[in-house]
Design a protein around this motif. Structure first.
Motif, PDB file in Angstrom:
ATOM      1  N   ASN A  19       0.803  -1.220   0.000  1.00 21.77           N
ATOM      2  CA  ASN A  19       0.000   0.000   0.000  1.00 21.77           C
ATOM      3  C   ASN A  19       0.836   1.270   0.000  1.00 21.77           C
ATOM      4  OD1 ASN A  19      -2.716  -1.308   0.451  1.00 21.77           O
ATOM      5  ND2 ASN A  19      -1.562  -2.105   2.184  1.00 21.77           N
ATOM      6  N   ILE A  20       2.136   1.137   0.235  1.00 14.55           N
ATOM      7  CA  ILE A  20       3.004   2.309   0.306  1.00 14.55           C
ATOM      8  C   ILE A  20       3.441   2.680  -1.105  1.00 14.55           C
ATOM      9  CG2 ILE A  20       5.169   3.246   1.189  1.00 14.55           C
ATOM     10  CD1 ILE A  20       4.953   1.255   3.529  1.00 14.55           C
ATOM     11  N   LYS A  21       3.119   3.893  -1.528  1.00 13.50           N
ATOM     12  CA  LYS A  21       3.515   4.366  -2.854  1.00 13.50           C
ATOM     13  C   LYS A  21       4.883   5.033  -2.819  1.00 13.50           C
ATOM     14  CE  LYS A  21      -0.025   2.763  -4.743  1.00 13.50           C
ATOM     15  NZ  LYS A  21       0.122   1.509  -5.427  1.00 13.50           N
ATOM     16  N   CYS A  22       5.251   5.591  -1.672  1.00 13.34           N
ATOM     17  CA  CYS A  22       6.573   6.175  -1.486  1.00 13.34           C
ATOM     18  C   CYS A  22       6.801   6.357   0.011  1.00 13.34           C
ATOM     19  CB  CYS A  22       6.722   7.509  -2.214  1.00 13.34           C
ATOM     20  SG  CYS A  22       5.660   8.826  -1.592  1.00 13.34           S
ATOM     21  N   MET A  23       8.062   6.458   0.395  1.00 14.67           N
ATOM     22  CA  MET A  23       8.405   6.679   1.793  1.00 14.67           C
ATOM     23  C   MET A  23       9.448   7.778   1.853  1.00 14.67           C
ATOM     24  SD  MET A  23       9.866   4.049   4.677  1.00 14.67           S
ATOM     25  CE  MET A  23       8.281   3.262   4.971  1.00 14.67           C
ATOM     26  N   ALA A  24       9.254   8.681   2.809  1.00 19.67           N
ATOM     27  CA  ALA A  24      10.190   9.791   2.970  1.00 19.67           C
ATOM     28  C   ALA A  24      10.553   9.947   4.434  1.00 19.67           C
ATOM     29  CB  ALA A  24       9.573  11.084   2.451  1.00 19.67           C
ATOM     30  N   TYR A  25      11.772  10.401   4.662  1.00 20.48           N
ATOM     31  CA  TYR A  25      12.226  10.801   5.997  1.00 20.48           C
ATOM     32  C   TYR A  25      12.458  12.295   5.932  1.00 20.48           C
ATOM     33  CZ  TYR A  25      12.947   5.884   6.986  1.00 20.48           C
ATOM     34  OH  TYR A  25      12.758   4.540   7.171  1.00 20.48           O
ATOM     35  N   LEU A  26      11.889  13.014   6.894  1.00 20.19           N
ATOM     36  CA  LEU A  26      12.019  14.468   6.937  1.00 20.19           C
ATOM     37  C   LEU A  26      12.800  14.859   8.186  1.00 20.19           C
ATOM     38  CD1 LEU A  26      11.263  17.285   5.865  1.00 20.19           C
ATOM     39  CD2 LEU A  26       9.089  17.061   7.107  1.00 20.19           C
ATOM     40  N   VAL A  27      13.975  15.451   7.969  1.00 19.04           N
ATOM     41  CA  VAL A  27      14.839  15.915   9.062  1.00 19.04           C
ATOM     42  C   VAL A  27      15.057  17.403   8.819  1.00 19.04           C
ATOM     43  CG1 VAL A  27      17.001  15.573  10.306  1.00 19.04           C
ATOM     44  CG2 VAL A  27      15.987  13.661   9.047  1.00 19.04           C
ATOM     45  N   GLN A  28      14.219  18.241   9.440  1.00 15.57           N
ATOM     46  CA  GLN A  28      14.225  19.673   9.134  1.00 15.57           C
ATOM     47  C   GLN A  28      15.261  20.487   9.881  1.00 15.57           C
ATOM     48  OE1 GLN A  28       9.841  20.305   9.579  1.00 15.57           O
ATOM     49  NE2 GLN A  28      10.228  21.468   7.718  1.00 15.57           N
ATOM     50  N   GLN A  29      15.750  20.007  10.962  1.00 19.21           N
ATOM     51  CA  GLN A  29      16.671  20.805  11.758  1.00 19.21           C
ATOM     52  C   GLN A  29      17.939  21.112  10.972  1.00 19.21           C
ATOM     53  OE1 GLN A  29      15.253  17.850  12.917  1.00 19.21           O
ATOM     54  NE2 GLN A  29      13.632  19.101  13.761  1.00 19.21           N
ATOM     55  N   GLN A  30      18.621  22.151  11.419  1.00 14.02           N
ATOM     56  CA  GLN A  30      19.892  22.547  10.814  1.00 14.02           C
ATOM     57  C   GLN A  30      21.035  22.087  11.715  1.00 14.02           C
ATOM     58  OE1 GLN A  30      19.910  23.944   7.747  1.00 14.02           O
ATOM     59  NE2 GLN A  30      17.713  23.593   7.869  1.00 14.02           N
ATOM     60  N   GLY A  31      22.224  22.132  11.190  1.00 12.28           N
ATOM     61  CA  GLY A  31      23.400  21.847  11.989  1.00 12.28           C
ATOM     62  C   GLY A  31      23.915  20.435  11.840  1.00 12.28           C
ATOM     63  N   PHE A  32      24.924  20.150  12.647  1.00 11.19           N
ATOM     64  CA  PHE A  32      25.657  18.891  12.563  1.00 11.19           C
ATOM     65  C   PHE A  32      24.776  17.682  12.880  1.00 11.19           C
ATOM     66  CE2 PHE A  32      28.247  15.568  14.561  1.00 11.19           C
ATOM     67  CZ  PHE A  32      29.085  15.264  13.490  1.00 11.19           C
ATOM     68  N   VAL A  33      23.977  17.768  13.932  1.00 11.21           N
ATOM     69  CA  VAL A  33      23.148  16.620  14.333  1.00 11.21           C
ATOM     70  C   VAL A  33      22.146  16.275  13.234  1.00 11.21           C
ATOM     71  CG1 VAL A  33      21.465  15.773  16.011  1.00 11.21           C
ATOM     72  CG2 VAL A  33      23.467  17.040  16.789  1.00 11.21           C
ATOM     73  N   ALA A  34      21.503  17.296  12.666  1.00 10.59           N
ATOM     74  CA  ALA A  34      20.537  17.053  11.596  1.00 10.59           C
ATOM     75  C   ALA A  34      21.229  16.486  10.354  1.00 10.59           C
ATOM     76  CB  ALA A  34      19.806  18.339  11.255  1.00 10.59           C
ATOM     77  N   ALA A  35      22.388  17.030  10.017  1.00  7.40           N
ATOM     78  CA  ALA A  35      23.133  16.516   8.865  1.00  7.40           C
ATOM     79  C   ALA A  35      23.537  15.063   9.091  1.00  7.40           C
ATOM     80  CB  ALA A  35      24.360  17.384   8.602  1.00  7.40           C
ATOM     81  N   THR A  36      23.928  14.748  10.318  1.00  3.72           N
ATOM     82  CA  THR A  36      24.283  13.365  10.651  1.00  3.72           C
ATOM     83  C   THR A  36      23.069  12.458  10.521  1.00  3.72           C
ATOM     84  OG1 THR A  36      26.022  14.125  12.140  1.00  3.72           O
ATOM     85  CG2 THR A  36      25.221  11.868  12.458  1.00  3.72           C
ATOM     86  N   ALA A  37      21.911  12.909  11.006  1.00  2.67           N
ATOM     87  CA  ALA A  37      20.684  12.110  10.895  1.00  2.67           C
ATOM     88  C   ALA A  37      20.331  11.864   9.434  1.00  2.67           C
ATOM     89  CB  ALA A  37      19.536  12.812  11.613  1.00  2.67           C
ATOM     90  N   ARG A  38      20.448  12.889   8.598  1.00  4.90           N
ATOM     91  CA  ARG A  38      20.160  12.711   7.167  1.00  4.90           C
ATOM     92  C   ARG A  38      21.158  11.743   6.529  1.00  4.90           C
ATOM     93  NH1 ARG A  38      18.382  18.065   7.728  1.00  4.90           N
ATOM     94  NH2 ARG A  38      20.415  18.964   7.297  1.00  4.90           N
TER      95      ARG A  38
END
Length: 131
Positions: free
Chosen positions: A62-81
């Motif tokens: 049933n999943i047509k697409c999946m996305a991860y949204l990491v909106q924060q800025q900085g090192f931690v957010a970049a690492t999460a992405r």
């Protein structure tokens, strides 16, 4: 469907919610968007990971697409992405899977797979995050 990084096995309402939501999709499927909030641990215990994988297998048709949204800025957010991008490379998902830094980019991309305008997807993401 939007999750806020809550491990599925800690919220059994998550799976029930998806099962209740699917009839509304009328066979068209849905976009699964996971919002990774600040402070969430990206290291999942084995049982949490297994439960998440089981849910993804159950709902994959049933999943047509999946996305991860990491909106924060900085090192931690970049690492999460970066970590999420690594998961994408290792995952053999039967649907498109992508990581985003902004709601607008995420909504625009997801809208190409489901029957919703980007503005509607952005609105739903905002409503869920505000709840």
């Amino acid at each position: 469907v939007v999750s806020l990084g809550v491990p599925p096995e800690t919220d059994t309402a998550f799976a029930r919610g998806i099962r209740g939501f699917l009839p509304q999709c009328e066979g068209r499927g849905y976009a699964s968007i996971t919002v990774i909030e600040p402070g969430i641990s990206l290291r999942l215990p084995d049982d949490v990971r297994a439960a998440s994988e089981a849910l993804q297998r159950e709902f994959a048709p049933n999943i047509k697409c999946m996305a991860y949204l990491v909106q924060q800025q900085g090192f931690v957010a970049a690492t999460a992405r970066t970590i999420a991008s690594g998961f994408v490379l290792l995952t053999r998902a039967p649907y498109p899977l992508k990581i985003f830094a902004t709601t607008d980019e995420c909504a625009t991309w997801a809208s190409t797979y489901v029957d919703l305008a980007p503005a509607e997807i952005s609105r739903v993401l905002g409503d869920v995050r505000a709840a």
